[in-house]
Design a protein around this motif. Structure first.
Motif, mmCIF file in Angstrom:
data_model
loop_
_atom_site.group_PDB
_atom_site.id
_atom_site.type_symbol
_atom_site.label_atom_id
_atom_site.label_comp_id
_atom_site.label_asym_id
_atom_site.label_seq_id
_atom_site.Cartn_x
_atom_site.Cartn_y
_atom_site.Cartn_z
ATOM 1 N N PRO A 65 0.934 -1.366 0.015
ATOM 2 C CA PRO A 65 -0.031 -0.016 -0.054
ATOM 3 C C PRO A 65 0.728 1.205 -0.001
ATOM 4 N N PHE A 66 0.200 2.112 -0.757
ATOM 5 C CA PHE A 66 1.000 3.567 -0.622
ATOM 6 C C PHE A 66 -0.063 4.468 -0.740
ATOM 7 N N GLY A 67 0.149 5.791 -0.337
ATOM 8 C CA GLY A 67 -0.801 6.954 -0.267
ATOM 9 C C GLY A 67 -0.740 8.113 -1.079
ATOM 10 N N LEU A 68 -1.500 8.964 -1.168
ATOM 11 C CA LEU A 68 -1.511 10.355 -2.134
ATOM 12 C C LEU A 68 -1.789 11.350 -0.970
ATOM 13 N N ASN A 69 -0.809 12.097 -0.938
ATOM 14 C CA ASN A 69 -0.817 13.542 -0.233
ATOM 15 C C ASN A 69 -1.398 14.645 -1.294
ATOM 16 N N VAL A 70 -2.813 14.934 -0.735
ATOM 17 C CA VAL A 70 -3.541 16.110 -1.247
ATOM 18 C C VAL A 70 -3.109 17.542 -0.475
ATOM 19 N N MET A 71 -2.562 18.196 -1.310
ATOM 20 C CA MET A 71 -2.306 19.807 -0.532
ATOM 21 C C MET A 71 -3.487 20.741 -1.098
ATOM 22 N N LEU A 72 -4.356 21.063 0.074
ATOM 23 C CA LEU A 72 -5.763 21.708 -0.265
ATOM 24 C C LEU A 72 -5.618 22.821 -0.722
ATOM 25 N N MET A 73 -4.555 23.557 -0.622
ATOM 26 C CA MET A 73 -4.359 24.867 -1.405
ATOM 27 C C MET A 73 -4.339 24.711 -3.024
ATOM 28 N N SER A 74 -3.867 23.654 -3.537
ATOM 29 C CA SER A 74 -3.675 23.724 -5.044
ATOM 30 C C SER A 74 -5.106 23.706 -5.622
ATOM 31 N N PRO A 75 -4.945 24.425 -6.684
ATOM 32 C CA PRO A 75 -6.028 24.563 -7.573
ATOM 33 C C PRO A 75 -6.405 23.258 -8.053
ATOM 34 N N ASN A 76 -5.758 22.337 -8.100
ATOM 35 C CA ASN A 76 -6.260 20.929 -8.469
ATOM 36 C C ASN A 76 -6.442 19.910 -7.404
ATOM 37 N N ALA A 77 -6.875 20.497 -6.131
ATOM 38 C CA ALA A 77 -7.140 19.559 -5.082
ATOM 39 C C ALA A 77 -8.399 18.754 -5.459
ATOM 40 N N GLU A 78 -9.325 19.230 -6.105
ATOM 41 C CA GLU A 78 -10.337 18.404 -6.408
ATOM 42 C C GLU A 78 -10.410 17.358 -7.293
ATOM 43 N N ASP A 79 -9.614 17.289 -8.373
ATOM 44 C CA ASP A 79 -9.163 16.421 -9.211
ATOM 45 C C ASP A 79 -8.198 15.466 -8.649
ATOM 46 N N LEU A 80 -7.380 16.060 -7.809
ATOM 47 C CA LEU A 80 -6.588 14.852 -7.036
ATOM 48 C C LEU A 80 -7.347 13.864 -6.040
ATOM 49 N N ALA A 81 -8.334 14.650 -5.326
ATOM 50 C CA ALA A 81 -9.401 14.013 -4.548
ATOM 51 C C ALA A 81 -9.820 12.898 -5.027
#
Ligand code: TUI
Length: 310
Positions: A65-81
């Motif tokens: 298993p590995f994960g993703l860090n979503v940096m919430l100030m990114s304009p792409n946060a929604e897409d990454l989520a």
């Protein structure tokens, strides 16, 4: 070393690799996961296509298993989520904001949710919203930071929530791991130590700065913007601090720092790059494999904790 975090994430050692923007990519994340920790790919400000590619490459290098860090100030946060769901990732960590609006969808898809929190209040909110664990991150950390220290924040968060707490900020060896457990954490997150991993493909100049740093060589800039960041005290970082001390505007400050992470991590540009790292950089003085880092950390931690109820 089995804890609620090894159980939650199905890993061998309760250690997460920090989600360092522009630095934490597939090679490092898969090496950490293959070594029994939880590797993380950093979304940073990158578009989802770039990160999808990183995720697929990591999948080709590990079945752990590995994960993703979503940096919430990114304009792409929604897409990454959404990407974390589409790619069926084991878990997400979040930073630089409140991930509340994404939590339900992640949980419904079976993606474990682990937000970074700089305060007890946010930790409680995250627990109520359904987070599986929280990362209590002290101001010793690299990058964007809160005010409270790891020593003060971790036990207070551990007292305030029932979900497991992961300690972050200033942890780079077995002593830091053992101390974190003593404070009530069930796992740790380390960024700066993994920056010095052989598998970390950050620019050579970045590694040299971190490996050469001593205890007093990090500073915090940007407090007046509301987004303070810790990094190596280079000439550029000192000039940024002078700029804010001398009454420069927050907008102009942001202009000066646009692209500075990329300039540091990808180009090794000492003059214009922001070499973010934690206050523990002074203790990180050699390159090692991710496996050796993890095994060294935990063999010492287990020795220190033996007979102390762990
Ligand atoms: O996010 C990080 N570290 C980072 S993000 C980053 S990119 C960036 N660059 C310049 C300015 C801002 C970001 C570089 N390093 N660590 C996790 C972290 N999250 N630290 C602090 C927080 C945090 C702060 C406030 C988390 C939640 C929060 O909530 C505020 C709210 O909305 O309640």
């Amino acid at each position: 070393m089995r804890t609620e975090i090894t159980e939650l994430l199905n890993i061998t050692y309760p250690v997460l690799q920090g989600g360092m923007a522009w630095i934490a990519e597939h090679k490092l994340a898969s090496a950490v996961s293959n070594a029994g920790g939880a590797g993380i790919i950093a979304g940073g400000n990158a578009p989802a296509d770039v990160i999808r590619d990183e995720i697929r490459k990591a999948k080709s290098l590990t079945d752990k298993p590995f994960g993703l860090n979503v940096m919430l100030m990114s304009p792409n946060a929604e897409d990454l989520a959404r990407l974390a769901i589409d790619e069926k990732l084991a878990f997400v960590t979040t930073g630089a904001g409140n991930p509340g609006k994404f939590i339900e969808a992640w949980k419904a898809a079976g993606v474990k949710v682990i937000p970074v929190v700089p305060s007890v209040a946010l930790a409680k909110r995250m627990e109520r919203s359904g987070a599986d664990a929280v990362i209590a991150e002290g101001t010793e950390s690299g990058g964007h930071i809160g005010e409270n220290t790891t020593m003060c924040l971790v036990p207070q968060v551990a007292d305030a929530v029932k979900i497991p707490v992961i300690a972050a900020g200033g942890i780079a060896d077995g002593r830091g791991v053992a101390a974190s457990f003593m404070l009530g954490a069930k796992g740790v997150q380390a960024g700066t130590r993994f920056l010095a991993a052989y598998e970390c493909r950050v620019h050579e100049n970045y590694k040299k700065l971190v490996l050469g740093a001593k205890d007093t060589d990090t500073i915090v800039t940007g407090r007046f913007t509301g987004h303070p960041c810790r990094g190596v005290k280079t000439k550029f970082a000192r000039a940024l601090l002078d700029f804010e001390k001398n009454g420069g505007s927050p907008e102009e400050f942001e202009n000066k720092t646009v692209g500075a992470l990329r300039k540091a991590a990808a180009d090794g540009n000492i003059e214009e790059g922001s070499f973010l790292c934690g206050a523990i950089a002074g203790m990180v003085d050699k390159e090692q494999s991710a496996k050796d880092i993890i095994e060294e950390m935990f063999s010492l931690a287990e020795k220190l904790l033996k007979g102390r109820g762990f």
